[in-house]
Design an enzyme around this catalytic site. Structure first.
Site, PDB file in Angstrom:
ATOM      1  N   HIS B  77       0.908  -1.056  -0.009  1.00 23.97           N
ATOM      2  CA  HIS B  77      -0.079   0.021   0.040  1.00 23.97           C
ATOM      3  C   HIS B  77       0.839   1.195   0.057  1.00 23.97           C
ATOM      4  O   HIS B  77       0.320   2.219  -0.102  1.00 23.97           O
ATOM      5  CB  HIS B  77      -0.941   0.079   1.143  1.00 23.97           C
ATOM      6  CG  HIS B  77      -0.398   0.260   2.457  1.00 23.97           C
ATOM      7  ND1 HIS B  77       0.420  -0.595   3.137  1.00 23.97           N
ATOM      8  CD2 HIS B  77      -0.209   1.602   3.470  1.00 23.97           C
ATOM      9  CE1 HIS B  77       1.079   0.181   4.120  1.00 23.97           C
ATOM     10  NE2 HIS B  77       0.691   1.230   4.376  1.00 23.97           N
ATOM     11  N   HIS B  92       1.033   6.656  -1.160  1.00 21.01           N
ATOM     12  CA  HIS B  92       0.398   5.659  -0.357  1.00 21.01           C
ATOM     13  C   HIS B  92      -0.932   5.593  -0.919  1.00 21.01           C
ATOM     14  O   HIS B  92      -1.833   6.481  -1.130  1.00 21.01           O
ATOM     15  CB  HIS B  92       0.290   6.678   0.927  1.00 21.01           C
ATOM     16  CG  HIS B  92      -0.243   5.983   2.102  1.00 21.01           C
ATOM     17  ND1 HIS B  92      -1.654   5.756   2.318  1.00 21.01           N
ATOM     18  CD2 HIS B  92       0.360   5.426   3.209  1.00 21.01           C
ATOM     19  CE1 HIS B  92      -1.795   4.700   3.508  1.00 21.01           C
ATOM     20  NE2 HIS B  92      -0.522   4.836   4.006  1.00 21.01           N
TER      21      HIS B  92
END
Lengths: 85, 165
Positions: B77, B92
């Site tokens: 992620h 992110h």
């Protein structure tokens, strides 16, 4: 040099966001800040270095502060670990 | 590996786009929005650094620059990229997506790998992820290395489009 041992309790470990927030607190201190996991050291002022340590829940880490304001740094940053991780 | 040379001859469409080492590009077809609109205080208040956010229109996230993957989080992620000029970027993907522990993320790169802008970083199972997460994706300048980085106006962007100016 000051050291603080901490076992990470956050289920998700020291992922990107907590690593980033830690670094934000760390960079204000003039001295050296290091996080150690299993003998591997990471510059506590570098987000990617901290992320790379891959600190997971249950891992024991050592927070080390050296140089100018090492006392204040260990106090502020150990509190950060306790409150956020 | 000799296959590198072979690739040049057989015109395989390249995902990467040609930009200079100082430029930052859109990570997908998306709507680029201000970081302040992100529903996560740590990002919205720029605690991690300045940057922009993307409402993704597709399921592959691309590298925003030429550089090195300094950090690839195992859950897929978050990606840390270091540009040649020393600027560090964090991509992110989604908010609180660390909680998925990798489920729905197919990581396409490795730590320390060199990438070009436009190279795919991760493929997302958007259906699965969107059921549980806000998939707004943040591009954060975690270390500007004393450079002033400005972005183009917010709005629709195409993947690979230059967004720094």
């Amino acid at each position: 040099m000051r050291e603080f041992k901490y076992t990470v309790k956050d289920e998700l470990g020291m992922h990107a966001r907590p690593a980033g927030l830690f670094v934000k607190e760390a960079v204000v201190f003039p001295g050296r800040i290091t996080i150690v996991k299993n003998g591997k050291e990471a510059d506590g002022k570098k987000i990617f270095a901290v992320m790379e340590l891959d600190v997971e829940c249950g891992d024991e880490i050592i927070l080390r502060t050296e140089g100018e304001q090492e006392e204040e740094a260990i106090s502020v940053l150990s509190r950060f670990l306790e409150e956020n991780l | 590996m000799l296959s590198i040379f072979k690739k040049k001859e057989t015109a395989v469409p390249k995902a990467s786009v040609h930009v200079s080492d100082d430029e930052i590009t859109a990570i997908a077809d998306a709507v680029m929005i201000p970081l302040e609109e992100v529903k996560d205080d740590a990002f919205a208040q720029k605690m991690m650094g300045d940057g922009v956010a993307f409402e993704l229109k597709e399921d592959v996230v691309l590298s925003p620059c030429n550089g090195t993957l300094s950090a690839v989080f195992p859950t897929g992620h978050a990606y840390g990229l270091t540009m040649k000029n020393g600027v560090e970027l964090l991509v992110h993907v989604g908010i609180n997506t660390v909680s998925s522990k990798g489920d729905g993320f197919k990581v396409l790169v490795e730590q320390d790998q060199k990438v070009q802008a436009g190279d795919p970083l991760v493929k997302l199972d958007m259906k699965k992820l969107k059921a549980n997460y806000d998939m707004t994706t943040m591009l954060i300048i975690t270390d500007p290395n004393e450079k002033e980085i400005r972005f183009i106006d917010y709005g629709e962007v195409e993947k690979g489009q230059k967004i720094s100016r």
